[in-house]
Design an enzyme around this catalytic site. Sequence first.
Site, PDB file in Angstrom:
ATOM      1  N   HIS A 187       0.794  -1.237   0.000  1.00 25.07           N
ATOM      2  CA  HIS A 187       0.000   0.000   0.000  1.00 25.07           C
ATOM      3  C   HIS A 187       0.830   1.293   0.000  1.00 25.07           C
ATOM      4  O   HIS A 187       0.663   2.163  -0.841  1.00 25.07           O
ATOM      5  CB  HIS A 187      -0.902   0.032   1.236  1.00 25.07           C
ATOM      6  CG  HIS A 187      -1.690  -1.219   1.433  1.00 25.07           C
ATOM      7  ND1 HIS A 187      -2.795  -1.520   0.686  1.00 25.07           N
ATOM      8  CD2 HIS A 187      -1.530  -2.254   2.297  1.00 25.07           C
ATOM      9  CE1 HIS A 187      -3.291  -2.683   1.072  1.00 25.07           C
ATOM     10  NE2 HIS A 187      -2.542  -3.152   2.051  1.00 25.07           N
TER      11      HIS A 187
HETATM   12  C1  BDR Z   1      -2.552   0.554   5.556  1.00 25.50           C
HETATM   13  O1  BDR Z   1      -2.651  -0.086   6.811  1.00 25.50           O
HETATM   14  C2  BDR Z   1      -1.401  -0.563   7.213  1.00 25.50           C
HETATM   15  O2  BDR Z   1      -1.500  -1.861   7.667  1.00 25.50           O
HETATM   16  C3  BDR Z   1      -0.474  -0.434   6.036  1.00 25.50           C
HETATM   17  O3  BDR Z   1       0.831  -0.128   6.471  1.00 25.50           O
HETATM   18  C4  BDR Z   1      -1.083   0.643   5.228  1.00 25.50           C
HETATM   19  O4  BDR Z   1      -0.585   1.895   5.625  1.00 25.50           O
HETATM   20  C5  BDR Z   1      -3.386  -0.230   4.565  1.00 25.50           C
HETATM   21  O5  BDR Z   1      -4.724  -0.252   4.955  1.00 25.50           O
END
Ligand code: BDR
Length: 340
Positions: A258
């Site tokens: 992400h």
């Molecule tokens: C986001 O949540 C976290 O677990 C990841 O690092 C990312 O920033 C994705 O939903």
Amino acid sequence: MEKEKIILDVDTGSDDAVAIICALLSNEFDVLGICTVSGNVNIDNATDNTLRVVDYLNSSVKVYKGASLPLASTLIPWGIQGLTLPHNEIRLDDSKRIHPDHLPLPKPNITYEDKSAVIWLIETLLKQEDHSVTLVPVGPLTNIALAIRSDERILKKIKRIVLMGGSHDVYAPTQGAEFNIWVDPEAAEIVINSGLDVTMVSLDATSCICLDYNEAKRIRDINTRAAIFVADMIEQRLNAAKKTMNKQAGQVVGIALHDPLAVCAIKHPEVLTDIWDTSCHIDLGRSYAYGETVLGRNYQSEINEKGEYVNLPNNIHYVRKANKEIFFNWLYNLLVEDTK
Ligand code: BDR
Ligand code: CA
């Protein structure tokens, strides 16, 4: 080419680690500093993991330890945030976790600065020219909200915010919310209503850039320190997803990285292929939808003095889709060009 001044705010975290690597390797950025926040792991581990990454790259960028808990969401003892956030001791073993407590890197030989992230953010921003710094929060928005609430003079120093967070079509960890917003919904509501130019790189968008074992291998074959670690992170995320998604075990063919997408989008906006300019509010109702990003796109929600329906004002650019090829090539080339 003039470098873009950025400040990262991270809850490192496997994909945060890759975002940090991308920002530090790219010659497109002048990274003023990195702030940490609790989220994926507790604040001590998030800070330690961030230092591990920075030290691994031999970078001199400074790390500032930030908020140890969200503004309000954990205050309700029976609330789901209070029960499940990392400061509680409900743990999966590390192999089943997308974000292990300790990244598989050597313990850092550097330490965080002797100043809290929020104070540093304010002091640093106040020294900058107006509209000159891009904030890149890829964790809960606690630090950013605290800084905005503490000294609104920083607002005019910020060029824009490109954050990872929010969801419309794809949700996790609840049925309506994305993790970063869900951890600290009140902070998110403060930030997106600050009047700043906010681009929300959502879970919908990052779900378009899932990487698989073949792509991890291509990255590993670059054979630099950074590339090998990025490949490790992709594989570790794939392995953890396989173990935890019971019903789909064995069917996990790709996993989103992400946070690096937000970094990529700053200088390569073409990677974002569907952007809605929309009103957005965060559900603060402390029920099923708590932490949900409520988008106003196409919804006629207010009546003006003429009795006409009008939309709530747009306050964010909501990114709904992204182009995987552009993202992967950007990531791959950054790692290939790395000579560290
Ligand atoms: C986001 O949540 C976290 O677990 C990841 O690092 C990312 O920033 C994705 O939903
Ligand atoms: Ca994150």
